[in-house]
Design a protein around this motif. Sequence first.
Motif, PDB file in Angstrom:
ATOM      1  N   GLU A 129      -2.590  -1.859   7.839  1.00  0.00           N
ATOM      2  CA  GLU A 129      -2.764  -3.198   8.466  1.00  0.00           C
ATOM      3  C   GLU A 129      -4.032  -3.687   8.051  1.00  0.00           C
ATOM      4  O   GLU A 129      -3.935  -4.927   7.647  1.00  0.00           O
ATOM      5  N   ALA A 130      -5.195  -3.003   7.956  1.00  0.00           N
ATOM      6  CA  ALA A 130      -6.300  -3.654   7.198  1.00  0.00           C
ATOM      7  C   ALA A 130      -6.090  -4.196   5.917  1.00  0.00           C
ATOM      8  O   ALA A 130      -6.714  -5.009   5.441  1.00  0.00           O
ATOM      9  N   CYS A 131      -5.163  -3.289   5.167  1.00  0.00           N
ATOM     10  CA  CYS A 131      -5.043  -3.680   3.857  1.00  0.00           C
ATOM     11  C   CYS A 131      -4.003  -4.482   3.367  1.00  0.00           C
ATOM     12  O   CYS A 131      -3.677  -4.800   2.093  1.00  0.00           O
ATOM     13  N   ALA A 132      -3.182  -5.043   4.347  1.00  0.00           N
ATOM     14  CA  ALA A 132      -2.109  -5.734   4.006  1.00  0.00           C
ATOM     15  C   ALA A 132      -2.184  -7.041   3.557  1.00  0.00           C
ATOM     16  O   ALA A 132      -1.274  -7.236   2.457  1.00  0.00           O
ATOM     17  N   ASP A 133      -3.155  -7.879   3.595  1.00  0.00           N
ATOM     18  CA  ASP A 133      -3.551  -9.203   2.792  1.00  0.00           C
ATOM     19  C   ASP A 133      -3.783  -8.705   1.239  1.00  0.00           C
ATOM     20  O   ASP A 133      -3.383  -9.306   0.330  1.00  0.00           O
ATOM     21  N   PHE A 134      -4.429  -7.699   1.113  1.00  0.00           N
ATOM     22  CA  PHE A 134      -4.919  -7.230  -0.133  1.00  0.00           C
ATOM     23  C   PHE A 134      -3.705  -6.734  -0.930  1.00  0.00           C
ATOM     24  O   PHE A 134      -3.202  -7.177  -2.217  1.00  0.00           O
ATOM     25  N   LEU A 135      -2.805  -6.198  -0.191  1.00  0.00           N
ATOM     26  CA  LEU A 135      -1.635  -5.610  -0.893  1.00  0.00           C
ATOM     27  C   LEU A 135      -0.427  -6.681  -1.016  1.00  0.00           C
ATOM     28  O   LEU A 135       0.480  -6.526  -1.940  1.00  0.00           O
ATOM     29  N   ALA A 136      -0.527  -7.733  -0.546  1.00  0.00           N
ATOM     30  CA  ALA A 136       0.256  -9.161  -0.754  1.00  0.00           C
ATOM     31  C   ALA A 136      -0.176  -9.662  -2.005  1.00  0.00           C
ATOM     32  O   ALA A 136       0.628 -10.616  -2.463  1.00  0.00           O
ATOM     33  N   PHE A 144     -18.506   1.528   2.402  1.00  0.00           N
ATOM     34  CA  PHE A 144     -18.996   0.797   3.806  1.00  0.00           C
ATOM     35  C   PHE A 144     -19.287   1.844   4.765  1.00  0.00           C
ATOM     36  O   PHE A 144     -18.673   3.168   4.295  1.00  0.00           O
ATOM     37  N   GLU A 145     -19.699   1.637   5.909  1.00  0.00           N
ATOM     38  CA  GLU A 145     -20.009   2.588   6.997  1.00  0.00           C
ATOM     39  C   GLU A 145     -18.742   2.633   7.762  1.00  0.00           C
ATOM     40  O   GLU A 145     -18.173   1.353   8.075  1.00  0.00           O
ATOM     41  N   LEU A 146     -18.119   3.737   8.179  1.00  0.00           N
ATOM     42  CA  LEU A 146     -17.080   4.084   9.013  1.00  0.00           C
ATOM     43  C   LEU A 146     -17.510   4.919   9.815  1.00  0.00           C
ATOM     44  O   LEU A 146     -17.531   6.571   9.342  1.00  0.00           O
ATOM     45  N   GLU A 147     -17.606   4.864  11.123  1.00  0.00           N
ATOM     46  CA  GLU A 147     -17.830   5.776  12.072  1.00  0.00           C
ATOM     47  C   GLU A 147     -19.229   6.635  11.674  1.00  0.00           C
ATOM     48  O   GLU A 147     -19.204   7.822  11.858  1.00  0.00           O
ATOM     49  N   GLY A 148     -20.140   6.051  11.242  1.00  0.00           N
ATOM     50  CA  GLY A 148     -21.465   6.628  10.909  1.00  0.00           C
ATOM     51  C   GLY A 148     -21.640   7.053   9.784  1.00  0.00           C
ATOM     52  O   GLY A 148     -22.562   7.569   9.420  1.00  0.00           O
ATOM     53  N   ALA A 207     -12.326  -4.546   8.362  1.00  0.00           N
ATOM     54  CA  ALA A 207     -11.327  -4.447   9.326  1.00  0.00           C
ATOM     55  C   ALA A 207     -11.299  -3.007   9.547  1.00  0.00           C
ATOM     56  O   ALA A 207     -11.062  -2.527  10.662  1.00  0.00           O
ATOM     57  N   LEU A 208     -11.383  -2.072   8.454  1.00  0.00           N
ATOM     58  CA  LEU A 208     -11.348  -0.460   8.749  1.00  0.00           C
ATOM     59  C   LEU A 208     -12.442  -0.312   9.507  1.00  0.00           C
ATOM     60  O   LEU A 208     -12.303   0.528  10.334  1.00  0.00           O
ATOM     61  N   ILE A 264     -15.272   4.958   1.181  1.00  0.00           N
ATOM     62  CA  ILE A 264     -15.087   4.252  -0.018  1.00  0.00           C
ATOM     63  C   ILE A 264     -13.426   3.917   0.072  1.00  0.00           C
ATOM     64  O   ILE A 264     -12.757   4.582  -0.114  1.00  0.00           O
ATOM     65  N   LEU A 265     -13.255   2.543   0.201  1.00  0.00           N
ATOM     66  CA  LEU A 265     -11.852   1.894   0.065  1.00  0.00           C
ATOM     67  C   LEU A 265     -11.496   1.412  -1.215  1.00  0.00           C
ATOM     68  O   LEU A 265     -12.414   0.785  -1.953  1.00  0.00           O
ATOM     69  N   CYS A 266     -10.404   2.275  -1.884  1.00  0.00           N
ATOM     70  CA  CYS A 266      -9.870   1.840  -3.064  1.00  0.00           C
ATOM     71  C   CYS A 266      -8.684   1.113  -3.373  1.00  0.00           C
ATOM     72  O   CYS A 266      -7.799   1.525  -2.402  1.00  0.00           O
ATOM     73  N   GLY A 267      -8.628   0.152  -4.043  1.00  0.00           N
ATOM     74  CA  GLY A 267      -7.330  -0.549  -4.133  1.00  0.00           C
ATOM     75  C   GLY A 267      -6.914  -0.608  -5.700  1.00  0.00           C
ATOM     76  O   GLY A 267      -7.752  -0.930  -6.686  1.00  0.00           O
TER      77      GLY A 267
END
Length: 410
Positions: free
Chosen positions: A294-301, A387-391, A285-286, A395-398
């Motif tokens: 918004e992208a992390c809402a499900d993870f945070l739930a 992951f790739e973000l705008e080229g 999603a990011l 790194i997404l951390c939770g």
Amino acid sequence: MSPNTDGSATCNLATAFQPVFSLTHGRLVGHEALLRASDADGRPIPPNLLFDGLPNHHARADLDVRAVRQHLQAYVAMGKRDTSEWLLLNLHPATLLESTGALHEIERALDTSGIRASRVVIEVLESPLFEDERVYPALQRLRAKGCLIALDDFGAGHSNFERVFDLAPHLVKLDRRVLMRAKQDPKALRILQRMVSLLQECGALVLVEGIETLQGAHIALTCDADFVQGYYFGRPQPTTLAREDGSEALDAAWSSFDEAQSRKDDRWRESMALHCDRLRLASIALAAGVPLSEACADFLAAPNASMCYLLDDQGRQLADIAFRDDAAREGLQRSEQFEPLHNSAGARWSRRQYFRRAVSFPGSVQLTRPYLTLQGGWMCLTGSIAFELEGRTAILCGDLRVHVPAEDLP
């Protein structure tokens, strides 16, 4: 050497051999020679009373020399002169002080026995006497002779890693109290794992002694120790074991450990599957341009989830933290003791395991072991995915608060 005035010279000495096993090889690799003493009437003298009753360093040195001679003679009598196994001999640091004159007697006893020095492990007890610099040259003489050097009872009151650096022992024996604490406290077990790893990185092999139960054997296996010793594997006895003897307990420990580890891994994967899937979907999603919260809402739930944050390819934090809910944010703000750390804007996390592993395995969620988070002072573990973000790589951390039962942690 000076005459003995405490009466220990008149006691009768005997040897008991306790086996030492290699966990990796799955077999016996040596024996520790343990002193057994009795009075003139044949009544046993407890070792603590025997040693505690010695009046000075010279008396201790006298007794150590007598013990070494006794152990070597008993070992040769077992047909072990040309053995390919180790014989572990205990010496107190006081014995190695030049003033006692004991070192020469010990070297002569080794030469007379005919046992190769390379098969002898000199165990030296952790003691404040290590502060006496004269101990180290004596140990270097024994090392130069070919003996291996072991540091005994590491983890007790006088232990420190500086001594490991200075002495550079071949082997470190962990004090049984370290094992006892690890049985009772999951945090102590994790510390024990790190201790074993650090000692090995220092160039020492690690032996866990005092193992009396299957649980203790599992702890030694969990910590990746090299050797084990204790009643579970073999009690001290007047004779040595044959190389093939005593492996039943070791085989049983390995078998039950593998089964338990497999079950634990299954529980861990099952408990983490939801978090990993949701963190992966959040990264997708990011990448599609959805805002962090918004992208992390499900993870945070998901259960135990507390916050998410985004790093660039240098490990620098890119955006504000996305919290599970307002209560989580307020909880962070209320931890006043850690308030100097609350603002993590621009923080660099490139040294962290979760960053390095995510970069090494892009597209795959990585999980850390539990640690104390800088964000608020609670125990957590972190999931991360590159992951790739705008080229560019991001790194997404939770973070997950650690409420998982200790026995289910990897």
